[in-house]
Design a protein around this motif. Structure first.
Motif, short mmCIF file in Angstrom:
data_model
loop_
_atom_site.label_atom_id
_atom_site.label_comp_id
_atom_site.label_asym_id
_atom_site.label_seq_id
_atom_site.Cartn_x
_atom_site.Cartn_y
_atom_site.Cartn_z
N ILE A 1 -48.56 -13.28 -34.33
CA ILE A 1 -49.15 -14.59 -34.60
C ILE A 1 -48.21 -15.42 -35.47
O ILE A 1 -47.99 -16.61 -35.21
N ARG A 2 -47.63 -14.81 -36.49
CA ARG A 2 -46.68 -15.54 -37.35
C ARG A 2 -45.51 -16.05 -36.54
O ARG A 2 -45.09 -17.20 -36.66
N GLN A 3 -44.96 -15.20 -35.65
CA GLN A 3 -43.81 -15.60 -34.85
C GLN A 3 -44.18 -16.71 -33.86
O GLN A 3 -43.38 -17.62 -33.62
N SER A 4 -45.39 -16.66 -33.30
CA SER A 4 -45.80 -17.71 -32.36
C SER A 4 -45.96 -19.05 -33.06
O SER A 4 -45.65 -20.10 -32.48
N ILE A 5 -46.42 -19.04 -34.30
CA ILE A 5 -46.55 -20.27 -35.06
C ILE A 5 -45.17 -20.83 -35.42
O ILE A 5 -44.94 -22.04 -35.37
N MET A 6 -44.24 -19.93 -35.74
CA MET A 6 -42.88 -20.36 -36.06
C MET A 6 -42.18 -20.97 -34.85
O MET A 6 -41.27 -21.79 -35.00
N LYS A 7 -42.61 -20.58 -33.66
CA LYS A 7 -42.01 -21.14 -32.44
C LYS A 7 -42.45 -22.58 -32.18
O LYS A 7 -41.88 -23.27 -31.33
N VAL A 8 -43.50 -23.02 -32.87
CA VAL A 8 -43.95 -24.41 -32.72
C VAL A 8 -43.03 -25.28 -33.57
O VAL A 8 -43.29 -25.55 -34.74
N THR A 9 -41.94 -25.70 -32.97
CA THR A 9 -40.93 -26.54 -33.62
C THR A 9 -41.01 -27.95 -33.05
O THR A 9 -41.77 -28.22 -32.11
N ALA A 10 -40.16 -28.84 -33.60
CA ALA A 10 -40.12 -30.21 -33.09
C ALA A 10 -39.73 -30.24 -31.61
O ALA A 10 -40.33 -30.98 -30.82
N SER A 11 -38.74 -29.45 -31.22
CA SER A 11 -38.31 -29.46 -29.82
C SER A 11 -39.39 -28.86 -28.92
O SER A 11 -39.58 -29.32 -27.78
N TYR A 12 -40.10 -27.86 -29.42
CA TYR A 12 -41.20 -27.30 -28.63
C TYR A 12 -42.27 -28.36 -28.39
O TYR A 12 -42.76 -28.53 -27.26
N ILE A 13 -42.65 -29.08 -29.45
CA ILE A 13 -43.69 -30.11 -29.29
C ILE A 13 -43.21 -31.20 -28.35
O ILE A 13 -43.98 -31.68 -27.50
N ASP A 14 -41.95 -31.60 -28.45
CA ASP A 14 -41.41 -32.60 -27.53
C ASP A 14 -41.52 -32.13 -26.08
O ASP A 14 -41.83 -32.91 -25.18
N SER A 15 -41.24 -30.86 -25.87
CA SER A 15 -41.32 -30.30 -24.53
C SER A 15 -42.77 -30.29 -24.02
O SER A 15 -43.04 -30.62 -22.86
N VAL A 16 -43.70 -29.90 -24.91
CA VAL A 16 -45.12 -29.92 -24.54
C VAL A 16 -45.56 -31.35 -24.20
O VAL A 16 -46.25 -31.58 -23.20
N VAL A 17 -45.15 -32.30 -25.04
CA VAL A 17 -45.53 -33.70 -24.81
C VAL A 17 -45.00 -34.18 -23.46
O VAL A 17 -45.72 -34.85 -22.69
N ALA A 18 -43.75 -33.84 -23.12
CA ALA A 18 -43.18 -34.24 -21.83
C ALA A 18 -43.98 -33.66 -20.68
O ALA A 18 -44.24 -34.34 -19.67
N THR A 19 -44.40 -32.42 -20.82
CA THR A 19 -45.19 -31.77 -19.77
C THR A 19 -46.55 -32.44 -19.62
O THR A 19 -46.98 -32.76 -18.50
N ILE A 20 -47.22 -32.67 -20.74
CA ILE A 20 -48.55 -33.29 -20.68
C ILE A 20 -48.46 -34.72 -20.15
O ILE A 20 -49.34 -35.18 -19.41
N HIS A 21 -47.38 -35.42 -20.51
CA HIS A 21 -47.21 -36.80 -20.03
C HIS A 21 -47.14 -36.85 -18.51
O HIS A 21 -47.49 -37.86 -17.90
#
Length: 470
Positions: free
Chosen positions: A348-368
């Protein structure tokens, strides 16, 4: 920040791509305040009404409502427009058996708060029902009052709710004593509605659904509520004392061999430990001693506040829904073995650490690029209340610190939710209790009744968590 008849203070886009993917329901919670026996109900109502008006000027989006957007390219899209609630709902329950001192003596049992009485909205709207962003209801009982809050999760997350309650409490304080102007003024940053960074990402992000298996694109548009939303649950609140929290964190902390053949602990947070305990115990209660085919994977998704993860960070008071997920998968068989807690906490700690700025940008692009928001869900929703779980934590929200003024009872004494939970199958860490109220964490858990009985009989769960209701 002023509001006009046609201005919600939002700018464009009013709803970001990330928010379009948020759950389409009202999150509901209740805040308990003790009053003197001779309190004046009308005085409290007047204070709340004036403070609510000021709060709507500070946060005009609260007066909006959600409406569907006619968009053939992306069905299921929502917009927010004027026309939500601008009133305080009031319910006088002083002739009912409810008594504040009795509630407090019994640690505010969640079974008290039936779904229909204390909130101005249900959890999910009926077809064609108006969808206000926000609704507040003051419920008066013998010896106290209970503030029922509903907020539309597509527009607000828990952080936005905490901002709202902070502003509302300070406005209540100001109404009671104008000399509190310096203390009560609402300090909000100038960019709290700038949603552009959660709406589109740069060309380096392809926005492919295959990039994010932590979300699922359903083959068909659902024709009704998801299956888990129709399962009747038993919801209970459990307390983890400060001593038990310390022991739990120690048990959930992984230890690794070092090059010098020594042992070194790896850091996990107290929230990680609590999340791991919930995940592990739910799977044990559901699957231990039962036959299951093949080697099914359990998915645990933990809500993560994206504000501090962006680069540069979003304002701490960004007013919207900036949630992403730390996503974890484990075979159920590996969860059921003794000693799995530290493995799960580290994951769980490692999965939270993977939520970075680039990860969120990638998620946003997918959802868009999602072709139909009605068919887009977090992967844990596929078998929620079965092999999957979704969790959120309000432990860091300082809701017990807010001062509402003497006429309203000072500070909130307990945060609760409907007896059915905030959302079917959502497991929640409630705000950390102050030392004056015993300290530690409270966990709100909702399960099918027979699974709940197995959870309460689990010796690992019972070692740390005590039910507040006998």
């Amino acid at each position: 920040m002023g509001s006009t008849a046609d201005d919600l203070g939002l700018g464009e886009p009013k709803v970001s791509s990330l928010e379009q993917s948020s759950p389409p329901y009202w999150n509901r919670s209740i805040y308990c305040f003790k009053l003197e026996s001779d309190y004046k109900q009308e005085e409290i109502i007047c204070i709340l009404r004036e403070a609510l008006k000021a709060t709507f000027l500070d946060l005009p989006v609260l007066t909006g409502q959600l409406v569907p957007v006619d968009d053939e390219k992306q069905p299921g899209k929502k917009d927010v427009v004027p026309g939500g609630n601008k009133e305080l709902f009031v319910k006088d329950l002083t002739s009912s058996p409810l008594d504040y001192d009795h509630l407090k003596a019994n640690q505010f049992p969640i079974s008290t708060f039936d779904d229909e009485t204390f909130w101005a909205t249900p959890c999910m709207p009926a077809p064609g029902e108006k969808c206000p962003v926000f609704a507040a209801q003051a419920n008066f009982i013998k010896g106290g009052w209970l503030l029922g809050i509903s907020f539309w999760h597509l527009i607000m997350d828990g952080t936005a709710l905490a901002i709202t309650l902070r502003v509302l409490a300070k406005n209540c304080l100001l109404v009671q004593d104008s000399s509190n102007q310096g203390q009560a003024s609402s300090k909000l940053s100038g960019a709290i509605y700038n949603k552009s960074r959660l709406h589109e990402s740069g060309p380096e992000y392809k926005g492919l659904l295959s990039d994010h298996p932590e979300y699922v694109f359903l083959p068909d548009v659902p024709t009704g509520p998801p299956p888990f939303a129709t399962i009747p649950l038993k919801v209970e609140v459990f307390h983890i004392s400060p001593a038990s929290l310390k022991a739990l964190k120690a048990a959930a902390t992984p230890v690794v061999e070092t090059d010098s053949h020594g042992k070194e602990p790896l850091w996990v947070s107290t929230n990680d430990a609590a999340s791991a305990l919930i995940w592990r115990s739910l799977m044990v209660a559901t699957y231990e001693g039962t036959d299951y085919k093949d080697e099914p994977l359990s998915c645990c998704q933990v809500a993560v506040n994206g504000r501090p993860k962006m680069s540069p960070p979003l304002p701490a008071d960004y007013f919207g829904c900036a949630l992403t997920f730390g996503t974890n998968y484990l075979p159920i068989s590996s969860i059921l073995v003794p000693g799995s807690l530290s493995t799960m906490a580290l994951m769980i700690r490692q999965s939270i650490m993977k939520v970075t700025a680039s990860y969120i940008d990638s998620v946003v692009a997918t959802i868009h690029n999602v072709p139909d928001y009605r068919r887009f869900i977090p992967s844990s929703f596929v078998d929620l209340l079965g092999r999957d779980t979704v969790q959120t934590s309000w432990s860091a929200f300082p809701l017990y610190d807010y001062e509402w003024g003497p006429a309203l009872g000072g500070k909130c004494e307990r945060v609760r939710a409907p007896k059915l939970g905030m959302f079917n199958g959502l497991q929640t860490v409630l705000p950390a209790l102050p030392e004056s109220q015993g300290g530690g964490f409270e966990l709100m858990i909702g399960l099918e009744p027979h699974v709940m009985e197995k959870l309460k009989a689990d010796p690992v769960w019972s070692e740390y968590c005590k039910p507040i209701e006998a």
